[in-house]
Design a protein around this motif. Structure first.
Motif, PDB file in Angstrom:
ATOM      1  N   ALA A  80      37.481  26.999  43.690  1.00  0.00           N
ATOM      2  CA  ALA A  80      37.798  28.032  44.674  1.00  0.00           C
ATOM      3  C   ALA A  80      39.300  28.228  44.811  1.00  0.00           C
ATOM      4  CB  ALA A  80      37.183  27.678  46.025  1.00  0.00           C
ATOM      5  N   ALA A  81      40.042  27.132  44.910  1.00  0.00           N
ATOM      6  CA  ALA A  81      41.494  27.244  45.083  1.00  0.00           C
ATOM      7  C   ALA A  81      42.142  27.959  43.901  1.00  0.00           C
ATOM      8  CB  ALA A  81      42.108  25.856  45.262  1.00  0.00           C
ATOM      9  N   HIS A  82      41.705  27.633  42.697  1.00  0.00           N
ATOM     10  CA  HIS A  82      42.273  28.304  41.525  1.00  0.00           C
ATOM     11  C   HIS A  82      41.872  29.776  41.484  1.00  0.00           C
ATOM     12  CE1 HIS A  82      44.312  25.011  39.624  1.00  0.00           C
ATOM     13  NE2 HIS A  82      43.225  24.250  39.632  1.00  0.00           N
ATOM     14  N   ALA A  83      40.643  30.089  41.871  1.00  0.00           N
ATOM     15  CA  ALA A  83      40.210  31.487  41.886  1.00  0.00           C
ATOM     16  C   ALA A  83      41.007  32.294  42.901  1.00  0.00           C
ATOM     17  CB  ALA A  83      38.719  31.566  42.210  1.00  0.00           C
ATOM     18  N   ILE A  84      41.241  31.719  44.069  1.00  0.00           N
ATOM     19  CA  ILE A  84      42.010  32.406  45.107  1.00  0.00           C
ATOM     20  C   ILE A  84      43.443  32.645  44.637  1.00  0.00           C
ATOM     21  CG2 ILE A  84      43.006  32.094  47.409  1.00  0.00           C
ATOM     22  CD1 ILE A  84      40.308  30.644  48.105  1.00  0.00           C
ATOM     23  N   ALA A  85      44.044  31.625  44.022  1.00  0.00           N
ATOM     24  CA  ALA A  85      45.414  31.788  43.515  1.00  0.00           C
ATOM     25  C   ALA A  85      45.466  32.854  42.427  1.00  0.00           C
ATOM     26  CB  ALA A  85      45.934  30.456  42.979  1.00  0.00           C
ATOM     27  N   ALA A  86      44.449  32.888  41.558  1.00  0.00           N
ATOM     28  CA  ALA A  86      44.426  33.873  40.483  1.00  0.00           C
ATOM     29  C   ALA A  86      44.304  35.284  41.033  1.00  0.00           C
ATOM     30  CB  ALA A  86      43.268  33.572  39.533  1.00  0.00           C
ATOM     31  N   MET A  87      43.402  35.498  41.995  1.00  0.00           N
ATOM     32  CA  MET A  87      43.259  36.831  42.581  1.00  0.00           C
ATOM     33  C   MET A  87      44.535  37.250  43.302  1.00  0.00           C
ATOM     34  SD  MET A  87      39.296  37.111  43.876  1.00  0.00           S
ATOM     35  CE  MET A  87      39.174  35.507  44.684  1.00  0.00           C
ATOM     36  N   ALA A  88      45.168  36.313  43.998  1.00  0.00           N
ATOM     37  CA  ALA A  88      46.422  36.623  44.691  1.00  0.00           C
ATOM     38  C   ALA A  88      47.507  37.041  43.700  1.00  0.00           C
ATOM     39  CB  ALA A  88      46.879  35.420  45.503  1.00  0.00           C
ATOM     40  N   ALA A  89      47.408  36.533  42.464  1.00  0.00           N
ATOM     41  CA  ALA A  89      48.379  36.876  41.422  1.00  0.00           C
ATOM     42  C   ALA A  89      47.987  38.144  40.662  1.00  0.00           C
ATOM     43  CB  ALA A  89      48.525  35.711  40.451  1.00  0.00           C
ATOM     44  N   GLY A  90      46.913  38.804  41.091  1.00  0.00           N
ATOM     45  CA  GLY A  90      46.506  40.052  40.460  1.00  0.00           C
ATOM     46  C   GLY A  90      45.583  39.899  39.275  1.00  0.00           C
ATOM     47  N   LYS A  91      44.974  38.709  39.118  1.00  0.00           N
ATOM     48  CA  LYS A  91      44.073  38.472  37.994  1.00  0.00           C
ATOM     49  C   LYS A  91      42.613  38.576  38.448  1.00  0.00           C
ATOM     50  CE  LYS A  91      47.807  37.106  35.769  1.00  0.00           C
ATOM     51  NZ  LYS A  91      48.520  38.046  34.867  1.00  0.00           N
ATOM     52  N   ASP A  92      41.763  39.037  37.547  1.00  0.00           N
ATOM     53  CA  ASP A  92      40.331  38.923  37.757  1.00  0.00           C
ATOM     54  C   ASP A  92      39.895  37.521  37.369  1.00  0.00           C
ATOM     55  OD1 ASP A  92      39.843  41.611  38.638  1.00  0.00           O
ATOM     56  OD2 ASP A  92      40.168  42.256  36.571  1.00  0.00           O
ATOM     57  N   VAL A  93      38.706  37.116  37.842  1.00  0.00           N
ATOM     58  CA  VAL A  93      38.265  35.735  37.690  1.00  0.00           C
ATOM     59  C   VAL A  93      36.836  35.690  37.178  1.00  0.00           C
ATOM     60  CG1 VAL A  93      37.675  33.604  38.943  1.00  0.00           C
ATOM     61  CG2 VAL A  93      39.787  34.840  39.494  1.00  0.00           C
ATOM     62  N   MET A  94      36.605  34.849  36.176  1.00  0.00           N
ATOM     63  CA  MET A  94      35.260  34.425  35.788  1.00  0.00           C
ATOM     64  C   MET A  94      35.220  32.912  35.946  1.00  0.00           C
ATOM     65  SD  MET A  94      33.354  34.205  32.103  1.00  0.00           S
ATOM     66  CE  MET A  94      33.320  35.953  31.708  1.00  0.00           C
ATOM     67  N   THR A  95      34.361  32.437  36.833  1.00  0.00           N
ATOM     68  CA  THR A  95      34.284  31.005  37.074  1.00  0.00           C
ATOM     69  C   THR A  95      32.946  30.457  36.614  1.00  0.00           C
ATOM     70  OG1 THR A  95      34.447  29.263  38.771  1.00  0.00           O
ATOM     71  CG2 THR A  95      33.471  31.347  39.445  1.00  0.00           C
ATOM     72  N   ASP A  96      32.973  29.226  36.161  1.00  0.00           N
ATOM     73  CA  ASP A  96      31.742  28.501  35.883  1.00  0.00           C
ATOM     74  C   ASP A  96      31.010  28.278  37.206  1.00  0.00           C
ATOM     75  OD1 ASP A  96      29.807  26.958  34.654  1.00  0.00           O
ATOM     76  OD2 ASP A  96      31.086  25.198  34.395  1.00  0.00           O
ATOM     77  N   LYS A  97      29.695  28.083  37.113  1.00  0.00           N
ATOM     78  CA  LYS A  97      28.966  27.751  38.330  1.00  0.00           C
ATOM     79  C   LYS A  97      29.131  26.259  38.638  1.00  0.00           C
ATOM     80  CE  LYS A  97      26.307  25.068  36.412  1.00  0.00           C
ATOM     81  NZ  LYS A  97      26.206  23.666  36.835  1.00  0.00           N
ATOM     82  N   PRO A  98      29.099  25.823  39.892  1.00  0.00           N
ATOM     83  CA  PRO A  98      29.115  26.670  41.083  1.00  0.00           C
ATOM     84  C   PRO A  98      30.512  27.235  41.297  1.00  0.00           C
ATOM     85  CG  PRO A  98      29.305  24.377  41.754  1.00  0.00           C
ATOM     86  CD  PRO A  98      29.122  24.372  40.253  1.00  0.00           C
ATOM     87  N   GLY A  99      30.576  28.435  41.799  1.00  0.00           N
ATOM     88  CA  GLY A  99      31.874  29.055  42.026  1.00  0.00           C
ATOM     89  C   GLY A  99      32.666  28.397  43.130  1.00  0.00           C
ATOM     90  N   CYS A 100      31.964  27.650  43.998  1.00  0.00           N
ATOM     91  CA  CYS A 100      32.603  26.944  45.097  1.00  0.00           C
ATOM     92  C   CYS A 100      31.637  25.875  45.577  1.00  0.00           C
ATOM     93  CB  CYS A 100      32.975  27.901  46.225  1.00  0.00           C
ATOM     94  SG  CYS A 100      31.601  28.912  46.824  1.00  0.00           S
ATOM     95  N   THR A 101      32.113  24.976  46.435  1.00  0.00           N
ATOM     96  CA  THR A 101      31.280  23.851  46.873  1.00  0.00           C
ATOM     97  C   THR A 101      31.105  23.768  48.381  1.00  0.00           C
ATOM     98  OG1 THR A 101      33.229  22.398  46.820  1.00  0.00           O
ATOM     99  CG2 THR A 101      31.821  22.438  44.856  1.00  0.00           C
ATOM    100  N   THR A 102      31.778  24.624  49.150  1.00  0.00           N
ATOM    101  CA  THR A 102      31.622  24.628  50.604  1.00  0.00           C
ATOM    102  C   THR A 102      31.605  26.070  51.107  1.00  0.00           C
ATOM    103  OG1 THR A 102      33.979  24.651  51.202  1.00  0.00           O
ATOM    104  CG2 THR A 102      32.980  22.488  50.747  1.00  0.00           C
ATOM    105  N   MET A 103      31.047  26.249  52.303  1.00  0.00           N
ATOM    106  CA  MET A 103      31.015  27.577  52.885  1.00  0.00           C
ATOM    107  C   MET A 103      32.423  28.053  53.241  1.00  0.00           C
ATOM    108  SD  MET A 103      28.541  29.741  53.325  1.00  0.00           S
ATOM    109  CE  MET A 103      27.013  28.829  53.640  1.00  0.00           C
ATOM    110  N   ALA A 104      33.292  27.132  53.637  1.00  0.00           N
ATOM    111  CA  ALA A 104      34.676  27.516  53.933  1.00  0.00           C
ATOM    112  C   ALA A 104      35.360  28.060  52.684  1.00  0.00           C
ATOM    113  CB  ALA A 104      35.442  26.320  54.502  1.00  0.00           C
TER     114      ALA A 104
END
Length: 333
Positions: A77-101
């Motif tokens: 999640a942290a890497h995906a958020i940083a990537a989107m903030a930098a203007g990148k699209d994201v493809m993540t392996d599952k699970p995309g995150c591990t908590t509801m937060a």
């Protein structure tokens, strides 16, 4: 389209990268922390792709369009958020995150930036038999879908697993992790936009020396469009010639489809065996040539700012339901 990888801690990175390259994407670079188990095989498969010293270098590269993430699940999640903030699209392996937060933070950043956050649910997107099943369902071959039964057995391979694999906080629990695949398929084939979790359980049945491992899990889902049952486990026996006998049954009002995705224990060679039974047909179909349209579609989505590979809302809903099921199974909901 040019992509880069952050984290190669899970072997799913092989399929994610190779399938993007097969559709013409350029693999521009990668970063991972330390020397995870897949490293040797990764370098053999992609020997000419440069490794960078820090993941930020990939986000700072204006030529990179997509960040592919397969690090330890708790860090995705942290890497995906940083990537989107930098203007990148994201493809993540599952699970995309591990908590509801984490999911809430991903959704907030996606809404703010308009970037794509896509989860490569490989048990659908990297299985030609599922492509063929989707075509048959769309053609009305089994009528209206009323139920899916998804089975996701896996081989433990205890000796090769890293420490994080047995850390509940690191992998997110068996329902968050593995069962997200089957939730994705339930929503896709029934056409449901949401569902209610009516049953969820997890257990460590046979591995007391690894108390953080959940080796069995199940979920029942209900929606106005249909019902679903999911079973996932780490009990694949050694004699099976592959990592798991993954199966999906799609029940319709006028027939059913059963997928034996990775092996036919009846003796037919290869993968992607599809059984179709309806009013006119009762047959086994070799679906290995059906293709994997997800990867071409996400490249087009990056170019055209569309949602043909997977609707953004669908990715969020799958992970929310997986996290809700995990919480219910652990008595937190």
């Amino acid at each position: 389209m040019k992509f880069a990888a952050i984290g190669i801690d899970h072997r799913h990175i092989f399929g994610m990268a190779a399938n993007l390259m097969a559709e013409g994407a350029e693999f521009g670079g990668w970063w991972t922390e330390g020397e995870p188990e897949p490293l040797e095989g990764f370098v053999k498969r992609f020997p000419d792709v440069p490794r960078v010293d820090h993941w930020q270098a990939l986000l700072d590269d204006p030529s990179i369009d997509l960040i592919v993430i397969s690090c330890i699940p708790r860090d995705r999640a942290a890497h995906a958020i940083a990537a989107m903030a930098a203007g990148k699209d994201v493809m993540t392996d599952k699970p995309g995150c591990t908590t509801m937060a984490q999911l809430d933070a991903i959704m907030a950043m996606q809404a703010k930036t308009g970037r794509i956050w896509s989860v490569d649910f490989s048990e659908r997107f990297e299985v030609p038999a599922v492509t063929r099943a989707a075509e048959l369902v769309a053609q009305g071959a089994i009528g209206r879908v009323v139920q899916t039964v998804g089975l996701g057995p896996h081989r433990l391979n205890r000796a090769t697993r890293p420490d994080w694999f047995f850390d509940r906080a690191a992998y997110g629990g068996i329902l968050t992790d593995i069962a997200s695949h089957q939730i994705d398929q339930f929503l896709f084939f029934t056409g449901a936009k949401d569902a209610q979790i009516t049953l969820a359980s997890v257990a460590n049945i046979a591995h007391p020396d690894d108390p953080g491992l959940q080796d069995f899990g199940e979920i029942a889902l209900s929606a106005s469009e249909g019902r679903g049952y999911i079973r996932v486990d780490w009990f694949t026996p050694d004699a099976l010639p592959t990592w798991g006998d993954g199966r999906l049954t799609i029940l319709g009002t006028e027939g059913y489809i059963e997928l034996r995705k990775y092996v036919d224990v009846g003796g037919r060679p290869g993968t992607d065996h599809l059984v179709l039974v309806n009013g006119d047909r009762c047959e086994m179909i070799d679906a290995s040539d059906a293709g994997l349209p997800y990867f071409a579609r996400i490249i087009a989505d990056i170019r055209d700012r569309t949602e043909t590979a997977m609707p953004q809302a669908h990715a969020f809903t799958v992970m929310r339901l997986a996290l809700q099921a995990q919480a219910m199974a652990e008595g937190r909901a």
